[in-house]
Motif scaffolding. Structure first.
Motif, PDB file in Angstrom:
ATOM      1  N   LEU A 137      63.699  62.747 -12.516  1.00 57.86           N
ATOM      2  CA  LEU A 137      64.843  63.233 -12.164  1.00 57.86           C
ATOM      3  C   LEU A 137      65.211  63.759 -12.116  1.00 57.86           C
ATOM      4  CD1 LEU A 137      67.702  61.402 -13.421  1.00 57.86           C
ATOM      5  CD2 LEU A 137      67.820  62.994 -15.396  1.00 57.86           C
ATOM      6  N   GLY A 138      65.137  65.359 -11.774  1.00 57.41           N
ATOM      7  CA  GLY A 138      64.847  66.693 -11.401  1.00 57.41           C
ATOM      8  C   GLY A 138      64.822  66.464  -9.851  1.00 57.41           C
ATOM      9  N   ALA A 139      63.481  65.367  -9.417  1.00 56.43           N
ATOM     10  CA  ALA A 139      62.997  65.448  -8.239  1.00 56.43           C
ATOM     11  C   ALA A 139      63.914  64.917  -7.519  1.00 56.43           C
ATOM     12  CB  ALA A 139      61.741  65.488  -8.450  1.00 56.43           C
ATOM     13  N   VAL A 140      64.986  63.490  -8.205  1.00 59.17           N
ATOM     14  CA  VAL A 140      65.929  62.561  -7.410  1.00 59.17           C
ATOM     15  C   VAL A 140      67.182  63.909  -7.119  1.00 59.17           C
ATOM     16  CG1 VAL A 140      67.018  60.829  -8.008  1.00 59.17           C
ATOM     17  CG2 VAL A 140      64.613  60.450  -8.505  1.00 59.17           C
ATOM     18  N   LEU A 141      67.691  64.088  -7.961  1.00 63.19           N
ATOM     19  CA  LEU A 141      68.995  65.245  -8.123  1.00 63.19           C
ATOM     20  C   LEU A 141      69.049  66.196  -7.324  1.00 63.19           C
ATOM     21  CD1 LEU A 141      70.194  64.816 -11.624  1.00 63.19           C
ATOM     22  CD2 LEU A 141      70.948  63.940 -10.298  1.00 63.19           C
ATOM     23  N   ALA A 142      67.516  66.581  -7.137  1.00 68.49           N
ATOM     24  CA  ALA A 142      67.460  67.933  -5.988  1.00 68.49           C
ATOM     25  C   ALA A 142      67.006  67.162  -4.802  1.00 68.49           C
ATOM     26  CB  ALA A 142      66.110  68.731  -6.663  1.00 68.49           C
ATOM     27  N   TYR A 143      66.772  65.903  -4.720  1.00 67.10           N
ATOM     28  CA  TYR A 143      66.637  65.156  -2.950  1.00 67.10           C
ATOM     29  C   TYR A 143      68.057  64.705  -3.073  1.00 67.10           C
ATOM     30  CZ  TYR A 143      66.002  61.725   0.404  1.00 67.10           C
ATOM     31  OH  TYR A 143      66.180  61.296   1.383  1.00 67.10           O
ATOM     32  N   GLN A 144      68.615  64.777  -3.987  1.00 67.24           N
ATOM     33  CA  GLN A 144      70.377  63.980  -3.882  1.00 67.24           C
ATOM     34  C   GLN A 144      71.475  64.693  -3.127  1.00 67.24           C
ATOM     35  OE1 GLN A 144      71.136  61.064  -3.513  1.00 67.24           O
ATOM     36  NE2 GLN A 144      69.804  59.900  -3.670  1.00 67.24           N
ATOM     37  N   PHE A 145      70.817  66.224  -4.166  1.00 64.16           N
ATOM     38  CA  PHE A 145      71.713  67.266  -3.435  1.00 64.16           C
ATOM     39  C   PHE A 145      71.490  67.937  -2.652  1.00 64.16           C
ATOM     40  CE2 PHE A 145      72.737  68.082  -8.489  1.00 64.16           C
ATOM     41  CZ  PHE A 145      74.081  67.385  -8.175  1.00 64.16           C
ATOM     42  N   GLY A 146      70.016  67.624  -2.095  1.00 65.92           N
ATOM     43  CA  GLY A 146      69.615  68.836  -0.657  1.00 65.92           C
ATOM     44  C   GLY A 146      69.479  67.525   0.540  1.00 65.92           C
ATOM     45  N   GLU A 147      70.195  66.810   0.341  1.00 68.77           N
ATOM     46  CA  GLU A 147      70.510  65.606   1.540  1.00 68.77           C
ATOM     47  C   GLU A 147      71.456  65.992   2.120  1.00 68.77           C
ATOM     48  OE1 GLU A 147      70.064  60.604   2.179  1.00 68.77           O
ATOM     49  OE2 GLU A 147      70.736  61.484   0.353  1.00 68.77           O
ATOM     50  N   GLY A 148      70.906  65.732   3.651  1.00 66.01           N
ATOM     51  CA  GLY A 148      72.761  66.914   4.999  1.00 66.01           C
ATOM     52  C   GLY A 148      72.528  67.824   4.733  1.00 66.01           C
ATOM     53  N   LYS A 149      72.216  69.058   4.034  1.00 67.52           N
ATOM     54  CA  LYS A 149      71.899  70.264   3.932  1.00 67.52           C
ATOM     55  C   LYS A 149      71.378  70.878   4.695  1.00 67.52           C
ATOM     56  CE  LYS A 149      75.052  69.926   0.503  1.00 67.52           C
ATOM     57  NZ  LYS A 149      75.909  69.378   0.175  1.00 67.52           N
ATOM     58  N   SER A 150      71.192  72.309   5.386  1.00 68.08           N
ATOM     59  CA  SER A 150      70.503  73.607   5.593  1.00 68.08           C
ATOM     60  C   SER A 150      69.059  73.775   5.051  1.00 68.08           C
ATOM     61  CB  SER A 150      71.067  74.335   6.244  1.00 68.08           C
ATOM     62  OG  SER A 150      71.299  75.630   4.654  1.00 68.08           O
ATOM     63  N   LYS A 151      68.276  74.269   6.199  1.00 69.71           N
ATOM     64  CA  LYS A 151      67.256  74.349   5.419  1.00 69.71           C
ATOM     65  C   LYS A 151      66.609  75.370   4.448  1.00 69.71           C
ATOM     66  CE  LYS A 151      62.075  73.822   6.829  1.00 69.71           C
ATOM     67  NZ  LYS A 151      61.558  73.927   8.211  1.00 69.71           N
ATOM     68  N   LYS A 152      68.081  76.351   4.309  1.00 67.68           N
ATOM     69  CA  LYS A 152      67.933  77.601   3.568  1.00 67.68           C
ATOM     70  C   LYS A 152      68.721  76.727   1.767  1.00 67.68           C
ATOM     71  CE  LYS A 152      70.064  81.991   3.553  1.00 67.68           C
ATOM     72  NZ  LYS A 152      70.731  83.124   4.475  1.00 67.68           N
ATOM     73  N   ARG A 153      69.012  75.837   2.807  1.00 65.48           N
ATOM     74  CA  ARG A 153      69.894  75.649   1.444  1.00 65.48           C
ATOM     75  C   ARG A 153      69.230  74.333   0.718  1.00 65.48           C
ATOM     76  NH1 ARG A 153      74.494  76.250  -2.246  1.00 65.48           N
ATOM     77  NH2 ARG A 153      75.380  74.366  -3.180  1.00 65.48           N
ATOM     78  N   LYS A 154      68.478  73.811   0.859  1.00 65.27           N
ATOM     79  CA  LYS A 154      67.417  72.816   0.870  1.00 65.27           C
ATOM     80  C   LYS A 154      66.230  73.934  -0.668  1.00 65.27           C
ATOM     81  CE  LYS A 154      67.666  68.997   3.986  1.00 65.27           C
ATOM     82  NZ  LYS A 154      66.869  68.113   4.687  1.00 65.27           N
ATOM     83  N   TYR A 155      66.329  74.508   0.133  1.00 66.94           N
ATOM     84  CA  TYR A 155      64.561  75.710  -0.462  1.00 66.94           C
ATOM     85  C   TYR A 155      65.838  76.500  -1.352  1.00 66.94           C
ATOM     86  CZ  TYR A 155      61.585  76.250   3.158  1.00 66.94           C
ATOM     87  OH  TYR A 155      60.249  76.634   4.141  1.00 66.94           O
TER      88      TYR A 155
END
Length: 95
Positions: free
Chosen positions: A12-30
């Motif tokens: 669930l944590g991995a899925v939420l991190a993926y959802q929140f990081g989708e379409g964001k900059s690389k810096k934000r994804k990190y």
């Protein structure tokens, strides 16, 4: 049952991190993945892996492997968070 809950929280944590990081900059994804690793994925995954290993081996003391796995995952998440915070954004001049 506790083992399944640990794996479910990590997924669930991995899925939420993926959802929140989708379409964001690389810096934000990190930053998002570093925070997710430190807060939800690393503790839950180390707990579930420790209990799984203890059940396979048949010794309760074998679950202490989570004391080794958790700091490793936490440090990886901390490094990812710091990379996201201190990484310089690429500009057109750099490319």
């Amino acid at each position: 049952m506790a083992i399944v809950v640990g794996y479910a929280i990590a997924v669930l944590g991995a899925v939420l991190a993926y959802q929140f990081g989708e379409g964001k900059s690389k810096k934000r994804k990190y930053r998002i993945w570093g925070f997710a690793l430190m807060v939800s994925i690393s503790p839950a995954l180390s707990f579930a892996i420790g209990l799984t290993y203890a059940a396979i081996v048949g010794s309760g003391w074998a679950s202490m492997i989570m004391w080794i796995l958790f700091p490793i995952g936490f440090i990886v998440g901390l490094v990812m968070l710091f990379v996201g915070i201190f990484k310089k954004e690429a500009t057109e001049e750099d490319l």
